[in-house]
Design a protein around this motif. Sequence first.
Motif, PDB file in Angstrom:
ATOM      1  N   GLN A 125      51.539  33.490  38.012  1.00 49.60           N
ATOM      2  CA  GLN A 125      50.280  33.150  38.675  1.00 49.60           C
ATOM      3  C   GLN A 125      49.428  32.187  37.849  1.00 49.60           C
ATOM      4  OE1 GLN A 125      49.400  37.567  39.494  1.00 49.60           O
ATOM      5  NE2 GLN A 125      48.289  36.504  41.127  1.00 49.60           N
ATOM      6  N   CYS A 140      45.147  40.016  46.292  1.00 44.40           N
ATOM      7  CA  CYS A 140      45.832  39.315  45.205  1.00 44.40           C
ATOM      8  C   CYS A 140      44.982  38.130  44.777  1.00 44.40           C
ATOM      9  CB  CYS A 140      47.196  38.835  45.719  1.00 44.40           C
ATOM     10  SG  CYS A 140      48.143  37.897  44.505  1.00 44.40           S
ATOM     11  N   LEU A 141      44.890  37.898  43.472  1.00 49.76           N
ATOM     12  CA  LEU A 141      44.103  36.768  42.976  1.00 49.76           C
ATOM     13  C   LEU A 141      44.680  35.428  43.459  1.00 49.76           C
ATOM     14  CD1 LEU A 141      43.431  37.995  39.326  1.00 49.76           C
ATOM     15  CD2 LEU A 141      41.806  37.951  41.220  1.00 49.76           C
ATOM     16  N   HIS A 200      53.456  45.524  43.021  1.00 49.78           N
ATOM     17  CA  HIS A 200      52.835  44.245  43.383  1.00 49.78           C
ATOM     18  C   HIS A 200      53.057  43.211  42.268  1.00 49.78           C
ATOM     19  CE1 HIS A 200      49.343  41.818  45.125  1.00 49.78           C
ATOM     20  NE2 HIS A 200      49.547  41.251  43.943  1.00 49.78           N
ATOM     21  N   GLU A 201      52.821  43.617  41.024  1.00 43.71           N
ATOM     22  CA  GLU A 201      52.946  42.666  39.902  1.00 43.71           C
ATOM     23  C   GLU A 201      54.391  42.255  39.668  1.00 43.71           C
ATOM     24  OE1 GLU A 201      50.384  41.158  38.937  1.00 43.71           O
ATOM     25  OE2 GLU A 201      49.109  42.563  40.006  1.00 43.71           O
ATOM     26  N   HIS A 207      55.672  39.575  41.986  1.00 49.40           N
ATOM     27  CA  HIS A 207      55.308  38.193  41.617  1.00 49.40           C
ATOM     28  C   HIS A 207      56.403  37.535  40.774  1.00 49.40           C
ATOM     29  CE1 HIS A 207      51.285  37.502  43.099  1.00 49.40           C
ATOM     30  NE2 HIS A 207      50.807  38.603  42.564  1.00 49.40           N
TER      31      HIS A 207
END
Length: 191
Positions: free
Chosen positions: A54, A102-103, A144-145, A148
Amino acid sequence: MAIRKIAVVGHPILRTVARRLTREELLSEPIQRFIDDLVETMRDANGAGLAAIQVYEPVQICAIEVKDNPRYPYKPNVPLTVLVNPEITPISAETFENFEGCLSVPDLRGVVDRVTEIRVRAWDRHANEIDQVVRGLTAGTYQHEVDHLHGKLFLDRVRDTTTLCTWKEFERHHQASFAERARALVARFGS
Ligand code: NI
């Protein structure tokens, strides 16, 4: 330390698969400095987690931390955890409906199915072995992480697109009922 720019949905880097690190690379000065930046950027943005991909570094590192997070008031606190080359194995067939944001997906949230109990194997930032079982809401954050790092966003896992909403509409219409479900999960698993 420096705050890094966060890639948003549409940028191809978010769709790449991050590469694994060797022990030597992980312990190198540039990667250790990078991990400091990753943590600082996560905290600056009030994220509950942030993956290296990210911030435009396609390597298998992600950070997770929840400390009275204003973006996620119903999330239990999680001490700072850095996962390197993480592997997740479900240890239960049971799933729960998690309302995720999510960022890298500004101002959008949606409901995603997550496994309630997982085993996580990884290195910490000093290449020590991590082998832990993570349950409940926190298991959702881990999934979630780690997604990514495989080029996946929570959007890919939203089964019912009518659950998608902005943060403002989440707070107005969905937060109270979700927070109640989240609290029940935390009461059951302690996390
Ligand atoms: Ni995210």
